[in-house]
Write a protein that holds these residues in place. Sequence first.
Motif, PDB file in Angstrom:
ATOM      1  N   ILE A 127       0.758  -1.101  -0.071  1.00 50.72           N
ATOM      2  CA  ILE A 127      -0.017   0.103   0.087  1.00 50.72           C
ATOM      3  C   ILE A 127       0.936   1.174  -0.140  1.00 50.72           C
ATOM      4  O   ILE A 127       0.590   2.218  -0.612  1.00 50.72           O
ATOM      5  N   ARG A 128       2.156   1.192   0.494  1.00 55.14           N
ATOM      6  CA  ARG A 128       2.871   2.222   0.796  1.00 55.14           C
ATOM      7  C   ARG A 128       3.397   2.487  -0.923  1.00 55.14           C
ATOM      8  O   ARG A 128       3.595   3.655  -1.251  1.00 55.14           O
ATOM      9  N   MET A 129       3.693   1.436  -1.740  1.00 50.49           N
ATOM     10  CA  MET A 129       4.061   1.612  -2.836  1.00 50.49           C
ATOM     11  C   MET A 129       3.008   2.279  -3.876  1.00 50.49           C
ATOM     12  O   MET A 129       3.270   2.965  -4.629  1.00 50.49           O
ATOM     13  N   LYS A 130       1.989   1.674  -3.503  1.00 53.74           N
ATOM     14  CA  LYS A 130       0.674   2.070  -4.526  1.00 53.74           C
ATOM     15  C   LYS A 130       0.653   3.653  -4.276  1.00 53.74           C
ATOM     16  O   LYS A 130       0.241   4.378  -5.233  1.00 53.74           O
ATOM     17  N   TYR A 131       0.583   4.212  -3.289  1.00 52.56           N
ATOM     18  CA  TYR A 131       0.368   5.420  -2.739  1.00 52.56           C
ATOM     19  C   TYR A 131       1.616   5.999  -2.483  1.00 52.56           C
ATOM     20  O   TYR A 131       1.816   6.938  -1.241  1.00 52.56           O
ATOM     21  N   ALA A 435      13.137   6.875  -4.400  1.00 51.89           N
ATOM     22  CA  ALA A 435      11.780   7.601  -4.415  1.00 51.89           C
ATOM     23  C   ALA A 435      10.922   6.803  -4.809  1.00 51.89           C
ATOM     24  O   ALA A 435       9.595   6.400  -4.167  1.00 51.89           O
ATOM     25  N   PHE A 436      10.840   6.075  -6.166  1.00 51.65           N
ATOM     26  CA  PHE A 436      10.021   5.337  -6.615  1.00 51.65           C
ATOM     27  C   PHE A 436      10.483   3.637  -6.867  1.00 51.65           C
ATOM     28  O   PHE A 436      10.959   3.454  -8.159  1.00 51.65           O
ATOM     29  N   PRO A 437      10.522   2.827  -6.001  1.00 52.11           N
ATOM     30  CA  PRO A 437      11.217   1.760  -6.193  1.00 52.11           C
ATOM     31  C   PRO A 437      10.086   0.691  -6.709  1.00 52.11           C
ATOM     32  O   PRO A 437       8.952   0.865  -6.814  1.00 52.11           O
ATOM     33  N   LYS A 438      10.732  -0.594  -7.169  1.00 51.16           N
ATOM     34  CA  LYS A 438       9.834  -1.737  -7.400  1.00 51.16           C
ATOM     35  C   LYS A 438       9.682  -2.681  -6.456  1.00 51.16           C
ATOM     36  O   LYS A 438      10.705  -2.995  -5.652  1.00 51.16           O
ATOM     37  N   THR A 439       8.766  -3.583  -6.553  1.00 47.84           N
ATOM     38  CA  THR A 439       8.504  -4.670  -5.601  1.00 47.84           C
ATOM     39  C   THR A 439       9.636  -5.727  -5.913  1.00 47.84           C
ATOM     40  O   THR A 439      10.341  -5.680  -7.056  1.00 47.84           O
ATOM     41  N   GLY A 440       9.487  -6.598  -5.272  1.00 48.48           N
ATOM     42  CA  GLY A 440      10.283  -8.007  -5.391  1.00 48.48           C
ATOM     43  C   GLY A 440      10.321  -8.574  -6.741  1.00 48.48           C
ATOM     44  O   GLY A 440      11.421  -8.976  -7.464  1.00 48.48           O
ATOM     45  N   ASP A 441       9.097  -8.433  -7.221  1.00 44.48           N
ATOM     46  CA  ASP A 441       8.898  -9.078  -8.598  1.00 44.48           C
ATOM     47  C   ASP A 441       8.882  -8.017  -9.794  1.00 44.48           C
ATOM     48  O   ASP A 441       8.310  -8.163 -10.775  1.00 44.48           O
ATOM     49  N   GLY A 442       9.613  -6.844  -9.476  1.00 40.55           N
ATOM     50  CA  GLY A 442       9.885  -5.997 -10.558  1.00 40.55           C
ATOM     51  C   GLY A 442       8.746  -5.269 -10.888  1.00 40.55           C
ATOM     52  O   GLY A 442       8.797  -4.420 -11.837  1.00 40.55           O
ATOM     53  N   ARG A 443       7.522  -5.055 -10.156  1.00 44.29           N
ATOM     54  CA  ARG A 443       6.472  -4.147 -10.414  1.00 44.29           C
ATOM     55  C   ARG A 443       6.668  -2.795  -9.773  1.00 44.29           C
ATOM     56  O   ARG A 443       7.008  -2.656  -8.749  1.00 44.29           O
ATOM     57  N   ASP A 448       1.592   1.185 -12.042  1.00 42.30           N
ATOM     58  CA  ASP A 448       1.105  -0.342 -12.705  1.00 42.30           C
ATOM     59  C   ASP A 448       1.902  -0.579 -14.076  1.00 42.30           C
ATOM     60  O   ASP A 448       1.471  -0.710 -14.987  1.00 42.30           O
ATOM     61  N   ALA A 449       3.250  -0.594 -13.725  1.00 40.17           N
ATOM     62  CA  ALA A 449       4.359  -1.199 -14.741  1.00 40.17           C
ATOM     63  C   ALA A 449       4.944  -2.541 -14.355  1.00 40.17           C
ATOM     64  O   ALA A 449       5.073  -2.508 -12.911  1.00 40.17           O
ATOM     65  N   PRO A 450       5.226  -3.415 -15.116  1.00 36.74           N
ATOM     66  CA  PRO A 450       4.973  -3.093 -16.575  1.00 36.74           C
ATOM     67  C   PRO A 450       3.469  -3.559 -17.094  1.00 36.74           C
ATOM     68  O   PRO A 450       2.722  -4.068 -16.027  1.00 36.74           O
ATOM     69  N   SER A 451       3.181  -3.139 -17.924  1.00 37.06           N
ATOM     70  CA  SER A 451       1.715  -3.133 -18.505  1.00 37.06           C
ATOM     71  C   SER A 451       1.634  -3.551 -19.881  1.00 37.06           C
ATOM     72  O   SER A 451       2.712  -3.398 -20.679  1.00 37.06           O
ATOM     73  N   SER A 452       0.569  -3.971 -20.491  1.00 37.24           N
ATOM     74  CA  SER A 452       0.274  -4.328 -21.727  1.00 37.24           C
ATOM     75  C   SER A 452       0.523  -3.061 -22.721  1.00 37.24           C
ATOM     76  O   SER A 452       0.303  -2.000 -22.167  1.00 37.24           O
ATOM     77  N   ILE A 453       0.807  -3.278 -23.969  1.00 40.51           N
ATOM     78  CA  ILE A 453       0.601  -2.403 -25.044  1.00 40.51           C
ATOM     79  C   ILE A 453      -0.010  -2.705 -25.965  1.00 40.51           C
ATOM     80  O   ILE A 453      -0.599  -3.705 -26.057  1.00 40.51           O
ATOM     81  N   SER A 454      -0.344  -1.584 -27.019  1.00 40.14           N
ATOM     82  CA  SER A 454      -1.518  -1.586 -28.004  1.00 40.14           C
ATOM     83  C   SER A 454      -1.005  -2.619 -29.216  1.00 40.14           C
ATOM     84  O   SER A 454       0.153  -2.687 -29.167  1.00 40.14           O
ATOM     85  N   GLU A 455      -1.879  -3.068 -29.809  1.00 38.56           N
ATOM     86  CA  GLU A 455      -1.601  -3.930 -31.156  1.00 38.56           C
ATOM     87  C   GLU A 455      -0.800  -3.005 -31.681  1.00 38.56           C
ATOM     88  O   GLU A 455       0.003  -3.584 -32.459  1.00 38.56           O
TER      89      GLU A 455
END
Length: 467
Positions: A127-131, A435-443, A448-455
Amino acid sequence: MFRTHEVKDLPSVEIGTKVTLAGWVHRRRDHGPLIFIDLRNRRDLVQVVIREKDFSATEQEGLKEAIRPETVVQIQGTIQARKPGNENPNIATGKIEVIAEKVVIINSAATPPFVLDDPSVVVGEDIRMKYRYLDLRRERLQKNLLLRHEVVRAMRQYLIVRDFIEIETPYLSKSTPEGARDYLVPSRFQPGKFYALPQSPQQYKQLLMVAGLEKYFQIVRCFRDEDTRGDRQPEFTQLDIEMSFVEQEDILKLIEEMYIHLVKTVTPEKHITFQPFKRLSSAEAMSKYGTDKPDLRENKEDPNELAFAFILDFPMFEKKDDGSLGAVHHPFTRPRVNNVEELKITDPLAVLAEQYDFVLNGYEIGGGSMRTHDPKMLQAVFEILGHSPDDVQAQFGHLLEAFRYGVPPHGGIAPGIDRFVMILANEPNIREVIAFPKTGDGRDLMMDAPSSISEQQIKELHLRIIK
Ligand code: ASP
């Protein structure tokens, strides 16, 4: 004008001065006809008093409703001394308060998803990372980011006065052999080809030495696609350094003096266990401590002890899991042999390297080496590492080519900034100093990255996704 003063300026402002402040409502307390607000800028707080008698009944109603924690407000008022007994020795503005004459609600705040004003409350990390933008309002992270800023500033200043120049190198680059998996970026113009995000600027900084820059540094992001742990992130920051016409001793001396200076200027409350820094061979470290990053503190309970050490005399090569040979540091490291013939006839696993690790309180906080500047020697190292001539040409041809045009002896080091700041801040992991770290599995939970990209993007990049 939004404000005449920041909260931090107030202790030196005369009693009776009219001020306009703007910031966040840190806390609010109601006492009968009085509303008290702790107004916050960064980490600084001041008490604002809203007296019933100074506002009309409708104004009061509005304020009671609107002044909630984290609301952004502008306050016009007068500085007044607090009554004896009401002073707060815990804050810099504890002797004064601001009697509000006008309160403007700039932006009201929804109730934050976790408590911001009480450091003793444990908040889940997701929750700390999301906000994160709210988490960053808290004192702990404000303090850590300020410390980090001071460390980086002191590093820059230290190097600049010693004639180093800061040079940026590309992030869209080519795969480099630093032992981790690369992050890859598909090329739109060259179907099927990829850039790699650099695991470090290693080859660029060496090429800057070929270019005659002599003393380079850069505060730089490095990218390594490895499993993240407490002291690892997919992207991390190094103080990258390279120097020409130097020996190992020159680099160790520079680092030792710089870190003593950094500690003195940024965290004078800390003490350094060994001056000069302890030096151990990697063999000695392994046999005595069972690790090549030993924690040499005399008192491991002491949060202010810093036991710096250099670990030296690493082997040049090691056997990888698949039985082939790899470079312990990287292939550009100079093997400690007199000539190419000696390298060719010696058992590779017995060859030592001009490599050094920089260790602090049980963490590796940097590493570097003297580099091979003789193209024939470099070629021989690549051969021992099992590269075919074609492969060498494809991967390192640019470097070998550059080395034909007059290359100075050179070497460097790259201390990590995240881990060093983590240790200075007495934090348990580097996420607390980023300031903006990633979680243990790199998110990145906030973006909300990584995320899908468009066709459309997939097509432009000539990719096909296999689900
Ligand atoms: N590029 C190396 C690393 O990131 C440091 C160096 O050899 O200067 O570990």
